[in-house]
Design a protein around this motif. Structure first.
Motif, PDB file in Angstrom:
ATOM      1  N   LEU A 168      -4.476  24.532  30.412  1.00  0.00           N
ATOM      2  CA  LEU A 168      -5.253  24.746  31.634  1.00  0.00           C
ATOM      3  C   LEU A 168      -6.166  25.961  31.462  1.00  0.00           C
ATOM      4  CD1 LEU A 168      -2.487  24.183  34.352  1.00  0.00           C
ATOM      5  CD2 LEU A 168      -4.411  22.660  33.873  1.00  0.00           C
ATOM      6  N   PRO A 169      -7.015  25.944  30.440  1.00  0.00           N
ATOM      7  CA  PRO A 169      -7.844  27.124  30.159  1.00  0.00           C
ATOM      8  C   PRO A 169      -8.826  27.466  31.274  1.00  0.00           C
ATOM      9  CG  PRO A 169      -8.562  25.242  28.850  1.00  0.00           C
ATOM     10  CD  PRO A 169      -7.256  24.858  29.474  1.00  0.00           C
ATOM     11  N   SER A 170      -9.301  26.463  32.010  1.00  0.00           N
ATOM     12  CA  SER A 170     -10.230  26.740  33.109  1.00  0.00           C
ATOM     13  C   SER A 170      -9.571  27.598  34.173  1.00  0.00           C
ATOM     14  CB  SER A 170     -10.721  25.424  33.741  1.00  0.00           C
ATOM     15  OG  SER A 170     -11.416  24.649  32.795  1.00  0.00           O
ATOM     16  N   PHE A 171      -8.257  27.448  34.318  1.00  0.00           N
ATOM     17  CA  PHE A 171      -7.502  28.256  35.272  1.00  0.00           C
ATOM     18  C   PHE A 171      -7.083  29.586  34.650  1.00  0.00           C
ATOM     19  CE2 PHE A 171      -3.197  29.520  36.626  1.00  0.00           C
ATOM     20  CZ  PHE A 171      -3.442  29.831  37.954  1.00  0.00           C
ATOM     21  N   SER A 172      -6.483  29.534  33.462  1.00  0.00           N
ATOM     22  CA  SER A 172      -5.885  30.742  32.880  1.00  0.00           C
ATOM     23  C   SER A 172      -6.920  31.780  32.462  1.00  0.00           C
ATOM     24  CB  SER A 172      -5.004  30.370  31.685  1.00  0.00           C
ATOM     25  OG  SER A 172      -5.758  29.694  30.691  1.00  0.00           O
TER      26      SER A 172
END
Length: 226
Positions: A168-172
């Motif tokens: 979930l790179p867009s979040f993290s």
């Protein structure tokens, strides 16, 4: 959204809006819209598996606020319940994961039936539809990280952090270390310093609702499904 888990969340959103905009309130599923979604996107819940009485019962169970429609929150809670049953099914027999099989019709009450009872009703049918495959991604991603150390059915702090950073790179990437610590604390509902599958799915359901709110405010940015 390049990562499979992010794509799975986006697909949950776009599948809902593919059907909710056909009649009436464009942000809710009518009875006819829900039936069409089930028939086409979750065919094991479709008319070939359910009679009309079973469908009415399902609609009644999903419609928590009794407005005769299913909103996005009610829809995503339904998907979360299916996913927990799916997880129990594969947990009982991990070999089924490699055959890419899913579940048969589950005549259940989503808000009241434990996942263990759902899993007992799962039957082997091919997972052909994208929404079914998205739910499989949710399960597979959890177990990709939960088995690295400690309890193989739970995520510890390090495993959760790795999952967030990679899946979930867009979040993290937008989240500080302090915020990640707070997230771990918030997700750990039973205070055992680990995140189990139900806590993980609850988090993803919240993420899906955030995605839905974002796309609802900016509809031109919503990915389109054919």
């Amino acid at each position: 959204m390049a990562c499979p888990l992010e794509q799975a969340l986006a697909l949950m959103v776009t599948t809902f809006h593919k059907y909710s905009g056909k009649e009436g309130d464009k942000y809710k599923l009518s009875k006819a819209e829900l039936k069409e979604l089930l028939n086409k996107e979750l065919p094991v819940f479709g008319s070939k598996q359910m009679d009309e009485a079973e469908f009415k019962r399902l609609m009644n169970d999903l419609d928590h606020n009794k407005d005769s429609e299913v909103d996005f929150k009610e829809y995503v809670c339904f998907l979360a319940c299916i996913t927990m049953g799916f997880n129990e099914f594969f947990r009982d027999d991990p070999s089924k994961q490699h055959r890419r099989k899913a579940w048969g019709w589950l005549p259940f009450r989503p808000a009241r039936t434990p996942p263990s009872r759902l899993s007992s009703r799962l039957a082997a049918v091919p997972m052909a539809c994208p929404l079914e495959q998205a739910l499989a991604v949710v399960v597979a991603t959890f177990h990709k990280y939960s088995g690295n150390e400690g309890d193989k059915y739970k995520l510890n702090k390090a495993e959760l952090k790795e999952l967030l950073l990679k899946e979930l790179p867009s979040f993290s990437k937008q989240t500080s270390e302090a915020s990640l610590q707070q997230l771990m604390s918030n997700l750990d509902c039973n205070s055992d310093s680990e995140v189990d599958f139900q806590e993980y799915v609850t988090f993803l359901a919240c993420m899906a609702m955030m995605c839905n709110d974002f796309f609802q405010d900016l509809p031109d940015k919503m990915p389109r499904r054919k």
